[in-house]
Design a protein around this motif. Structure first.
Motif, PDB file in Angstrom:
ATOM      1  N   ASP A 170       0.817  -1.210   0.000  1.00 24.05           N
ATOM      2  CA  ASP A 170       0.000   0.000   0.000  1.00 24.05           C
ATOM      3  C   ASP A 170       0.857   1.268   0.000  1.00 24.05           C
ATOM      4  OD1 ASP A 170      -2.459   1.268   0.039  1.00 24.05           O
ATOM      5  OD2 ASP A 170      -2.463   1.454   2.228  1.00 24.05           O
ATOM      6  N   VAL A 171       2.041   1.220   0.592  1.00 25.33           N
ATOM      7  CA  VAL A 171       2.903   2.403   0.701  1.00 25.33           C
ATOM      8  C   VAL A 171       4.237   2.168   0.000  1.00 25.33           C
ATOM      9  CG1 VAL A 171       1.848   3.238   2.833  1.00 25.33           C
ATOM     10  CG2 VAL A 171       3.751   1.637   2.967  1.00 25.33           C
ATOM     11  N   ALA A 172       4.253   1.257  -0.986  1.00 25.26           N
ATOM     12  CA  ALA A 172       5.519   0.780  -1.555  1.00 25.26           C
ATOM     13  C   ALA A 172       6.328   1.862  -2.278  1.00 25.26           C
ATOM     14  CB  ALA A 172       5.232  -0.376  -2.517  1.00 25.26           C
ATOM     15  N   GLY A 173       5.655   2.890  -2.816  1.00 25.44           N
ATOM     16  CA  GLY A 173       6.380   3.929  -3.545  1.00 25.44           C
ATOM     17  C   GLY A 173       7.444   4.606  -2.687  1.00 25.44           C
ATOM     18  N   ALA A 174       7.098   4.865  -1.421  1.00 26.10           N
ATOM     19  CA  ALA A 174       8.003   5.619  -0.547  1.00 26.10           C
ATOM     20  C   ALA A 174       9.323   4.870  -0.286  1.00 26.10           C
ATOM     21  CB  ALA A 174       7.279   5.972   0.755  1.00 26.10           C
ATOM     22  N   PRO A 175       9.292   3.611   0.196  1.00 27.29           N
ATOM     23  CA  PRO A 175      10.577   2.920   0.368  1.00 27.29           C
ATOM     24  C   PRO A 175      11.282   2.653  -0.961  1.00 27.29           C
ATOM     25  CG  PRO A 175       8.744   1.434   0.812  1.00 27.29           C
ATOM     26  CD  PRO A 175       8.174   2.817   0.710  1.00 27.29           C
ATOM     27  N   GLY A 176      10.511   2.547  -2.045  1.00 28.25           N
ATOM     28  CA  GLY A 176      11.123   2.391  -3.370  1.00 28.25           C
ATOM     29  C   GLY A 176      12.010   3.586  -3.720  1.00 28.25           C
ATOM     30  N   TYR A 177      11.506   4.790  -3.452  1.00 25.20           N
ATOM     31  CA  TYR A 177      12.308   5.994  -3.691  1.00 25.20           C
ATOM     32  C   TYR A 177      13.534   6.009  -2.775  1.00 25.20           C
ATOM     33  CZ  TYR A 177       9.670   8.802  -7.051  1.00 25.20           C
ATOM     34  OH  TYR A 177       9.097   9.296  -8.207  1.00 25.20           O
ATOM     35  N   ALA A 178      13.349   5.590  -1.530  1.00 24.68           N
ATOM     36  CA  ALA A 178      14.495   5.563  -0.599  1.00 24.68           C
ATOM     37  C   ALA A 178      15.552   4.604  -1.129  1.00 24.68           C
ATOM     38  CB  ALA A 178      14.023   5.162   0.798  1.00 24.68           C
ATOM     39  N   ALA A 179      15.115   3.417  -1.570  1.00 28.12           N
ATOM     40  CA  ALA A 179      16.065   2.413  -2.058  1.00 28.12           C
ATOM     41  C   ALA A 179      16.869   2.951  -3.241  1.00 28.12           C
ATOM     42  CB  ALA A 179      15.322   1.141  -2.456  1.00 28.12           C
ATOM     43  N   LYS A 180      16.222   3.745  -4.077  1.00 24.55           N
ATOM     44  CA  LYS A 180      16.891   4.210  -5.293  1.00 24.55           C
ATOM     45  C   LYS A 180      17.694   5.476  -5.105  1.00 24.55           C
ATOM     46  CE  LYS A 180      13.604   2.094  -8.440  1.00 24.55           C
ATOM     47  NZ  LYS A 180      12.724   2.259  -9.598  1.00 24.55           N
ATOM     48  N   ASN A 181      17.467   6.200  -4.013  1.00 24.80           N
ATOM     49  CA  ASN A 181      18.104   7.518  -3.885  1.00 24.80           C
ATOM     50  C   ASN A 181      19.090   7.663  -2.731  1.00 24.80           C
ATOM     51  OD1 ASN A 181      16.830   9.489  -5.987  1.00 24.80           O
ATOM     52  ND2 ASN A 181      15.124   8.252  -5.219  1.00 24.80           N
ATOM     53  N   VAL A 182      18.968   6.833  -1.692  1.00 24.03           N
ATOM     54  CA  VAL A 182      19.846   7.001  -0.534  1.00 24.03           C
ATOM     55  C   VAL A 182      21.209   6.368  -0.812  1.00 24.03           C
ATOM     56  CG1 VAL A 182      20.184   6.431   1.897  1.00 24.03           C
ATOM     57  CG2 VAL A 182      17.907   7.079   1.075  1.00 24.03           C
ATOM     58  N   ARG A 183      22.290   7.104  -0.476  1.00 20.17           N
ATOM     59  CA  ARG A 183      23.653   6.629  -0.711  1.00 20.17           C
ATOM     60  C   ARG A 183      24.420   6.546   0.606  1.00 20.17           C
ATOM     61  NH1 ARG A 183      21.557   5.736  -4.635  1.00 20.17           N
ATOM     62  NH2 ARG A 183      21.506   6.754  -6.658  1.00 20.17           N
TER      63      ARG A 183
END
Lengths: 345, 345
Positions: A170-183
């Motif tokens: 239901d909230v998958a977009g948010a952790p998806g962005y974190a996975a792709k952007n956090v370094r």
């Protein structure tokens, strides 16, 4: 082959030319086109705002609630709360996979999937409304739905309970962005420690590593305690994020004046844009996922404070988001147990 | 040295703890602090929505309009329309430059500058309201204003008329983003051919070069003709951007199915998010500068269509934006002449 519009425009009965989300009424009767998926629907998960509104209107009586849901779907050919405009998602068993669907090649009738696009744009007909679970907004139904060629869905994993998987999806977009952007080595700020915030914290903590720093701003004491005991953040600031200057002061202190490189706003209440903007460093980036975010408050707020931050409208979809979100439940057993405790037995 | 808060919180009289934009009343009487700039104000440029509202309320009588402006500033210590919440910008002559201001080192008393932060957060007192120009929202005044340490300003160039410079500075964030993000060979879509759209088109056309493509979507015939005759776009699509499918169909055609790599939305009317989203390629980027943009319509719209686009909230400030916007007027004489024709003689 009979092909429908990629975005479902061929299912719009009125008004002409509209997209399904904006439509007053959808065609829920035609059998699936060759670029659609047909589903035997077993449950709806109605979004919280809409569920609560209808539940109040039904005086918390399941029968009246069932009638209201039946009436909406009969009138509109989809479940979309006429007042809030929102819908939810559904669980179902695949009945038909259009032969023209590239993405459906590995999907077969009989598999269990969840829709990841809103019920507000999904053609649906209902035969029966069964049990209603007010704690989660889940409604057991018997019905039939159609997903368009552009429609997102996720296979329900066999190693996780369906309701737990759905909570993450239901909230998958948010952790998806974190996975792709956090370094590695970054300072990451998360505003709001709800479900989306918790999944982001896990991804952020994992990715910043020992040289990074993860900070949560959350006003609820119990949530702060949960995050600390789950080890999801290095610093937890218990504060009301509508108080921009006070929050920024504490983030300055926590980061030695450096501020956050990346910030994620998942606040459910309005007015938290400025706290996020002032807590993010110049040329840093902010991802707004809270649906209470106000476009002009963010745009004019950053300009007024002379803050050159890059502000992103969090898109609920980023490729791979479902797999990324479900994987968090497998990686982090304590977090999984906590999320499970939010579900009804 | 007496230093005020970087964001001007020390000037907020009520409510306590607020930032100047949200404040009901600002301190406009104290002399400038050592990290502030003091200005002798010669003109206000009131934002269009507020000016039109007040002008109607004053029955288009200059005297009553002057009274309304005087009353607002006396009550609030700033010019902020109590209904729309917006303000505008001002022109003035530097009176005082705080010795603690790093950015003020090359600014001297006597220089002409424009404020680039909203009047809605700028402490102001008025001695006199003079001539009013309804066509541009300009109001001649005599008064005194203060810019905070975070406050943005731009020196008025000696080689351009003040009102023309101000027209460009007013929308400088948009072409600034174009200058920093557009690359050679890209396909760039601009939705809305107003002032911001025109400046973006110039930057985009210059930067995409011979291998790129610039497309404008605009519903006004005259504006489309202007853009064609100025050579600012390769393709001009005359269409209402609230019709998402129709616009997307034309962009598909214009780009041979590739869609836009980068899109800039500068539409002044609501409901143009989906046309922009559907016209942008997967993993492409959209910059929303139109203040009619709705956060949840963009976020839910992209998710509903399964479109993995990166959507940015256009920040009115990006470093160097004033210089970049003024340079366009020097580079493009035909565009400059056209913009000049919009101003009163």
């Amino acid at each position: 082959m009979t092909l429908g519009d990629r975005y479902g425009a061929h299912r719009v009965l009125e008004p002409t030319g509209a997209l399904p989300q904006a439509a007053r009424r959808l065609d829920n009767a035609s059998r699936p086109f060759d670029n659609e998926i047909g589903l035997q629907v077993s449950a709806l998960h109605i979004t919280s705002t809409s569920f609560q509104r209808l539940w109040r209107e039904a005086d918390q009586e399941p029968e009246r609630m069932a009638e209201a849901i039946t009436r909406i779907v009969a009138e509109r050919g989809k479940f979309q709360d006429p007042v809030t405009g929102s819908g939810g998602v559904l669980l179902g068993t695949v009945d038909f996979v259009g032969p023209a669907l590239r993405d459906g090649l590995d999907l077969s009738p009989g598999e269990r999937i969840a829709s990841l696009v809103s019920l507000a744009l999904t053609p649906l007909r209902l035969e029966h409304v069964g049990r209603i679970y007010p704690a989660t907004g889940q409604v057991e139904v018997k019905g039939y739905a159609v997903l368009f060629e552009s429609g997102l869905w996720a296979r329900l994993p066999s190693d996780l309970p369906e309701s737990l998987a759905l909570l993450a999806l239901d909230v998958a977009g948010a952790p998806g962005y974190a996975a792709k952007n956090v370094r590695a080595g970054q300072r990451v700020l998360v505003v709001g420690g709800g479900k989306a915030g918790l999944l982001i914290l896990h991804e952020a903590r994992k990715r910043v590593g020992v040289t990074g720093q993860v900070i949560l701003v959350e006003m609820d004491q119990a949530r702060c305690q949960t995050v600390l005991s789950l080890g999801l953040a290095d610093v937890v600031i218990t504060a009301d994020a509508t108080h921009a200057l006070e929050v920024a002061r504490q983030v300055v202190q926590a980061t030695g004046g450096a501020l956050a490189d990346l910030s994620f706003n998942c606040a459910s209440l309005p007015g938290t844009e400025m706290a996020t903007i002032l807590s993010t460093r110049d040329e840093g980036e902010i991802f707004f996922f809270g649906m209470a975010t106000d476009f002009s408050r963010a745009a004019l707020g950053a300009e007024g404070a002379g803050k050159p931050v890059r502000m992103v409208i969090g898109n609920g979809y980023t490729p791979g988001h479902a797999e990324l979100a479900l994987q968090i439940l497998r990686e982090n057993q304590p977090l999984r147990s906590f999320l499970n405790s939010l579900l009804p037995p």
